[in-house]
Design a protein around this motif. Sequence first.
Motif, PDB file in Angstrom:
ATOM      1  N   TYR A 167       1.165  -0.883   0.064  1.00  0.00           N
ATOM      2  CA  TYR A 167      -0.332   0.214  -0.017  1.00  0.00           C
ATOM      3  C   TYR A 167       1.083   1.273   0.130  1.00  0.00           C
ATOM      4  N   LEU A 168       1.639   1.309   0.610  1.00  0.00           N
ATOM      5  CA  LEU A 168       2.424   2.439   1.203  1.00  0.00           C
ATOM      6  C   LEU A 168       4.003   2.825  -0.413  1.00  0.00           C
ATOM      7  N   ILE A 169       4.050   1.716  -0.895  1.00  0.00           N
ATOM      8  CA  ILE A 169       4.487   1.237  -2.254  1.00  0.00           C
ATOM      9  C   ILE A 169       3.698   2.598  -3.997  1.00  0.00           C
ATOM     10  N   ALA A 170       2.790   1.726  -3.290  1.00  0.00           N
ATOM     11  CA  ALA A 170       1.665   2.346  -4.588  1.00  0.00           C
ATOM     12  C   ALA A 170       1.234   3.484  -3.837  1.00  0.00           C
ATOM     13  N   VAL A 171       1.077   4.043  -2.941  1.00  0.00           N
ATOM     14  CA  VAL A 171       0.822   5.617  -2.542  1.00  0.00           C
ATOM     15  C   VAL A 171       2.339   6.641  -3.105  1.00  0.00           C
ATOM     16  N   ALA A 172       2.993   6.068  -2.312  1.00  0.00           N
ATOM     17  CA  ALA A 172       4.417   7.056  -2.659  1.00  0.00           C
ATOM     18  C   ALA A 172       4.842   6.983  -4.347  1.00  0.00           C
ATOM     19  N   ALA A 173       4.007   6.170  -5.104  1.00  0.00           N
ATOM     20  CA  ALA A 173       4.149   6.198  -6.878  1.00  0.00           C
ATOM     21  C   ALA A 173       3.307   6.902  -6.998  1.00  0.00           C
ATOM     22  N   ASP A 174       2.378   7.125  -6.686  1.00  0.00           N
ATOM     23  CA  ASP A 174       1.007   7.773  -7.550  1.00  0.00           C
ATOM     24  C   ASP A 174       1.174   9.153  -7.493  1.00  0.00           C
ATOM     25  N   GLY A 175       2.059  10.035  -7.802  1.00  0.00           N
ATOM     26  CA  GLY A 175       2.428  12.093  -7.806  1.00  0.00           C
ATOM     27  C   GLY A 175       2.013  12.524  -6.890  1.00  0.00           C
ATOM     28  N   HIS A 176       1.299  12.213  -5.806  1.00  0.00           N
ATOM     29  CA  HIS A 176       0.658  12.811  -4.904  1.00  0.00           C
ATOM     30  C   HIS A 176       1.323  13.269  -3.436  1.00  0.00           C
ATOM     31  N   HIS A 177       2.577  12.376  -3.051  1.00  0.00           N
ATOM     32  CA  HIS A 177       2.847  12.635  -2.259  1.00  0.00           C
ATOM     33  C   HIS A 177       4.484  12.206  -2.187  1.00  0.00           C
ATOM     34  N   PRO A 178       4.649  13.606  -2.871  1.00  0.00           N
ATOM     35  CA  PRO A 178       6.338  13.970  -2.675  1.00  0.00           C
ATOM     36  C   PRO A 178       7.266  13.589  -1.414  1.00  0.00           C
ATOM     37  N   GLU A 179       6.433  13.800  -0.833  1.00  0.00           N
ATOM     38  CA  GLU A 179       7.662  13.735   0.523  1.00  0.00           C
ATOM     39  C   GLU A 179       8.211  12.831   1.297  1.00  0.00           C
ATOM     40  N   LEU A 180       6.407  12.351   0.715  1.00  0.00           N
ATOM     41  CA  LEU A 180       6.594  10.397   1.939  1.00  0.00           C
ATOM     42  C   LEU A 180       6.899   9.690   1.103  1.00  0.00           C
ATOM     43  N   ALA A 181       7.040  10.073  -0.552  1.00  0.00           N
ATOM     44  CA  ALA A 181       8.371   9.510  -1.684  1.00  0.00           C
ATOM     45  C   ALA A 181       9.822   9.418  -1.542  1.00  0.00           C
ATOM     46  N   GLU A 182      10.103  10.311  -0.879  1.00  0.00           N
ATOM     47  CA  GLU A 182      11.062  11.084  -0.918  1.00  0.00           C
ATOM     48  C   GLU A 182      11.941  10.425   0.204  1.00  0.00           C
ATOM     49  N   ALA A 183      10.232  10.649   1.500  1.00  0.00           N
ATOM     50  CA  ALA A 183      11.165   9.299   2.769  1.00  0.00           C
ATOM     51  C   ALA A 183      10.938   8.409   2.482  1.00  0.00           C
ATOM     52  N   LEU A 184      10.279   7.612   2.008  1.00  0.00           N
ATOM     53  CA  LEU A 184      10.577   6.168   1.817  1.00  0.00           C
ATOM     54  C   LEU A 184      11.890   6.003   1.137  1.00  0.00           C
ATOM     55  N   SER A 185      11.917   6.199   0.259  1.00  0.00           N
ATOM     56  CA  SER A 185      13.579   6.621  -0.930  1.00  0.00           C
ATOM     57  C   SER A 185      14.978   6.748   0.330  1.00  0.00           C
ATOM     58  N   ALA A 186      14.815   7.491   0.880  1.00  0.00           N
ATOM     59  CA  ALA A 186      15.763   7.301   1.822  1.00  0.00           C
ATOM     60  C   ALA A 186      16.460   6.259   2.579  1.00  0.00           C
ATOM     61  N   PRO A 187      18.054   6.699   2.528  1.00  0.00           N
ATOM     62  CA  PRO A 187      18.406   4.782   2.928  1.00  0.00           C
ATOM     63  C   PRO A 187      18.021   5.331   4.512  1.00  0.00           C
ATOM     64  N   GLY A 188      17.721   3.104   4.457  1.00  0.00           N
ATOM     65  CA  GLY A 188      17.728   2.156   5.408  1.00  0.00           C
ATOM     66  C   GLY A 188      18.047   2.804   6.555  1.00  0.00           C
ATOM     67  N   ARG A 189      17.260   2.647   7.689  1.00  0.00           N
ATOM     68  CA  ARG A 189      18.082   2.744   9.706  1.00  0.00           C
ATOM     69  C   ARG A 189      17.864   1.781  10.342  1.00  0.00           C
ATOM     70  N   ALA A 190      18.496   0.749  11.408  1.00  0.00           N
ATOM     71  CA  ALA A 190      18.279   0.154  11.706  1.00  0.00           C
ATOM     72  C   ALA A 190      17.056   0.003  12.278  1.00  0.00           C
ATOM     73  N   LEU A 191      16.222  -0.908  11.909  1.00  0.00           N
ATOM     74  CA  LEU A 191      14.417  -0.730  12.621  1.00  0.00           C
ATOM     75  C   LEU A 191      14.438  -1.784  13.511  1.00  0.00           C
ATOM     76  N   THR A 192      15.981  -2.126  14.591  1.00  0.00           N
ATOM     77  CA  THR A 192      15.639  -3.121  15.290  1.00  0.00           C
ATOM     78  C   THR A 192      14.661  -1.842  16.516  1.00  0.00           C
ATOM     79  N   PRO A 193      13.726  -2.748  17.720  1.00  0.00           N
ATOM     80  CA  PRO A 193      13.193  -1.839  18.198  1.00  0.00           C
ATOM     81  C   PRO A 193      13.518  -1.246  19.196  1.00  0.00           C
ATOM     82  N   GLU A 194      15.798  -1.930  19.351  1.00  0.00           N
ATOM     83  CA  GLU A 194      15.923  -0.234  20.711  1.00  0.00           C
ATOM     84  C   GLU A 194      16.557   0.103  19.845  1.00  0.00           C
ATOM     85  N   ALA A 195      17.162  -0.668  18.665  1.00  0.00           N
ATOM     86  CA  ALA A 195      17.300   0.700  17.907  1.00  0.00           C
ATOM     87  C   ALA A 195      16.212   2.224  17.640  1.00  0.00           C
TER      88      ALA A 195
END
Length: 238
Positions: free
Chosen positions: A194-222
């Motif tokens: 769902y998020l990939i589809a929303v980011a690609a629809d052209g109406h949410h450029p800020e979200l698309a940029e945020a989702l394309s940023a380099p990934g970070r550690a997503l463990t609960p502790e990090a």
Amino acid sequence: MPHDAGPGATGVDPEKLWLRPTEPRRGRRPSFSRAAITAAAVTLADAEGLEAVTMRRVAAEVGAGVMSLYSYAPDKETLLELMVDHVSGELPATDPLTGDWRADLKTIARLQRDHMLRHPWLPTALATRRTPGPNTLAFLERALAALRPTGLDGAAKLEIFAQLTAFVSGHVSYEIAQAAATRSPDRGAAEARYLIAVAADGHHPELAEALSAPGRALTPEATFTRFLNRLIDGLDTA
């Protein structure tokens, strides 16, 4: 009588609850105590959640009649106060502080997080609790001592501790919810699509940029550490 409320239940009287010891009862010594009742309630909440904690269930756990429990906890609200303070006794209140208030606050926050993860009902309980008992006050005393180097007045120190506790409580609630969601892989995959589809629809450029940023550690502790650092490092003591 309201469900699960004791006779005359009108809210918690902190003086009666914390400053006046339970008076000994005449006749045969009971086979249970306020501490045993509280411990039984905590065990139930840890295993089944707060909704499982009723006066009837707790009475059954300690082998008492429901009405006899009202001498120790006149209603569930009082029992909840006792439960929160009981588990607060697990928090270290006398460990030495470093003198670096930011580092000490981060340590306190991590202790709170671990504590709430051990007792997942705590965030909900803390949202309605109003009368800190002796164990809670001991930990609060340590937090206020950690903030002494800031030079802030007492009211500001209390506000910072409340802000920190609210952050930890909210984050732990989020962690618990996310952990439950990951147990349903289909749901997680659907949300990602769902998020990939929303980011690609052209109406949410800020979200698309945020989702394309380099990934970070997503463990609960990090994740908790990143959020905590932003909160504590951004505190203004001017």
